[in-house]
Design a protein around this motif. Structure first.
Motif, short mmCIF file in Angstrom:
data_model
loop_
_atom_site.label_atom_id
_atom_site.label_comp_id
_atom_site.label_asym_id
_atom_site.label_seq_id
_atom_site.Cartn_x
_atom_site.Cartn_y
_atom_site.Cartn_z
N ASP A 169 -32.75 87.54 -51.67
CA ASP A 169 -33.46 86.68 -52.62
C ASP A 169 -33.17 85.21 -52.37
O ASP A 169 -34.00 84.36 -52.63
CB ASP A 169 -33.07 87.03 -54.06
CG ASP A 169 -33.54 88.40 -54.47
OD1 ASP A 169 -34.52 88.91 -53.87
OD2 ASP A 169 -32.93 88.98 -55.38
N THR A 170 -31.97 84.92 -51.91
CA THR A 170 -31.58 83.54 -51.64
C THR A 170 -30.96 83.46 -50.25
O THR A 170 -30.35 84.42 -49.78
CB THR A 170 -30.53 83.04 -52.66
OG1 THR A 170 -29.41 83.91 -52.62
CG2 THR A 170 -31.10 83.03 -54.08
N PRO A 171 -31.10 82.32 -49.60
CA PRO A 171 -30.49 82.18 -48.27
C PRO A 171 -28.98 82.07 -48.36
O PRO A 171 -28.42 81.83 -49.43
CB PRO A 171 -31.10 80.89 -47.73
CG PRO A 171 -31.83 80.25 -48.84
CD PRO A 171 -31.90 81.21 -49.98
N GLY A 172 -28.33 82.25 -47.23
CA GLY A 172 -26.88 82.10 -47.18
C GLY A 172 -26.46 80.65 -47.38
O GLY A 172 -27.27 79.73 -47.26
N ALA A 173 -25.21 80.46 -47.67
CA ALA A 173 -24.69 79.11 -47.90
C ALA A 173 -24.53 78.37 -46.57
O ALA A 173 -24.03 78.93 -45.60
CB ALA A 173 -23.34 79.19 -48.60
N PRO A 174 -24.95 77.11 -46.53
CA PRO A 174 -24.77 76.33 -45.30
C PRO A 174 -23.30 75.90 -45.16
O PRO A 174 -22.57 75.84 -46.14
CB PRO A 174 -25.67 75.12 -45.52
CG PRO A 174 -25.71 74.96 -47.00
CD PRO A 174 -25.64 76.35 -47.57
N GLN A 175 -22.91 75.63 -43.94
CA GLN A 175 -21.55 75.16 -43.66
C GLN A 175 -21.60 73.70 -43.22
O GLN A 175 -22.47 73.32 -42.44
CB GLN A 175 -20.93 75.99 -42.53
CG GLN A 175 -20.82 77.47 -42.84
CD GLN A 175 -19.79 77.73 -43.92
OE1 GLN A 175 -18.74 77.10 -43.97
NE2 GLN A 175 -20.10 78.67 -44.80
N ILE A 176 -20.69 72.92 -43.72
CA ILE A 176 -20.56 71.53 -43.27
C ILE A 176 -19.41 71.51 -42.27
O ILE A 176 -18.26 71.76 -42.63
CB ILE A 176 -20.32 70.58 -44.45
CG1 ILE A 176 -21.54 70.62 -45.38
CG2 ILE A 176 -20.05 69.17 -43.94
CD1 ILE A 176 -21.41 69.78 -46.61
N ILE A 177 -19.73 71.22 -41.02
CA ILE A 177 -18.73 71.22 -39.96
C ILE A 177 -17.87 69.96 -40.04
O ILE A 177 -16.66 70.01 -39.99
CB ILE A 177 -19.39 71.33 -38.57
CG1 ILE A 177 -20.35 72.54 -38.51
CG2 ILE A 177 -18.35 71.40 -37.47
CD1 ILE A 177 -19.73 73.87 -38.78
N ARG A 178 -18.54 68.81 -40.15
CA ARG A 178 -17.81 67.54 -40.30
C ARG A 178 -18.76 66.53 -40.95
O ARG A 178 -19.97 66.70 -40.92
CB ARG A 178 -17.31 67.01 -38.97
CG ARG A 178 -18.41 66.66 -37.99
CD ARG A 178 -17.86 66.02 -36.72
NE ARG A 178 -18.79 66.11 -35.63
CZ ARG A 178 -19.91 65.40 -35.51
NH1 ARG A 178 -20.23 64.52 -36.43
NH2 ARG A 178 -20.71 65.56 -34.47
N TYR A 179 -18.18 65.50 -41.54
CA TYR A 179 -18.98 64.41 -42.10
C TYR A 179 -18.20 63.11 -41.98
O TYR A 179 -16.98 63.12 -41.81
CB TYR A 179 -19.37 64.67 -43.57
CG TYR A 179 -18.20 64.75 -44.51
CD1 TYR A 179 -17.69 63.61 -45.12
CD2 TYR A 179 -17.61 65.97 -44.80
CE1 TYR A 179 -16.62 63.68 -45.98
CE2 TYR A 179 -16.55 66.06 -45.66
CZ TYR A 179 -16.06 64.91 -46.25
OH TYR A 179 -14.99 64.99 -47.10
#
Length: 134
Positions: A49-59
């Protein structure tokens, strides 16, 4: 000659005839187990129903008006996915927003995207807001 009637002779050789309770005793749990396996299989293979959670590699903060982030998003096999990212200030105020669109892909391998978020104040963090299907 034997004093037993034919029905008694058969019962003495082979045991008494089952009353049918054994079928109920094993049939009901077996039926419930089959239903549980069917529900588990449907749940495992049904589209999400919902997409998977995105990952933040670096910012990082590029300057007072821009933040940069490397994010990883897993695409869906059938639907396009859109994920929103928020740049936040030192006081956890939302100071910028950016959306990333990931087209549907058959292999569903996570894709990395380098994004730049325009901000209205100096950013100190980038966080994933939410993802949805289009």
């Amino acid at each position: 000659m034997s004093t037993h009637a034919p029905a008694d002779l058969q019962a003495s050789r082979y045991g008494r005839k089952s009353s049918g309770r054994r079928g109920l005793r094993y049939g009901i749990p077996a039926g419930l187990a089959a239903v549980a396996v069917g529900v588990a299989a449907w749940w495992a293979f049904a589209p999400a129903d919902t997409p998977g959670a995105p990952q933040i590699i670096r910012y990082s903060a590029l300057d007072a008006a821009h933040a940069s982030a490397l994010v990883e998003i897993a695409p869906d096999r059938q639907r396009d996915t859109v994920c929103g990212f928020i740049a936040r200030s030192n006081f956890q105020a939302d100071v910028g927003y950016h959306e990333v669109r990931v087209p549907a892909a058959e292999d569903a391998a996570p894709q990395r995207h380098e994004i730049v978020i325009r901000t209205i104040e100096p950013p100190t963090a980038v966080v994933a807001d939410e993802c949805w299907f289009e």
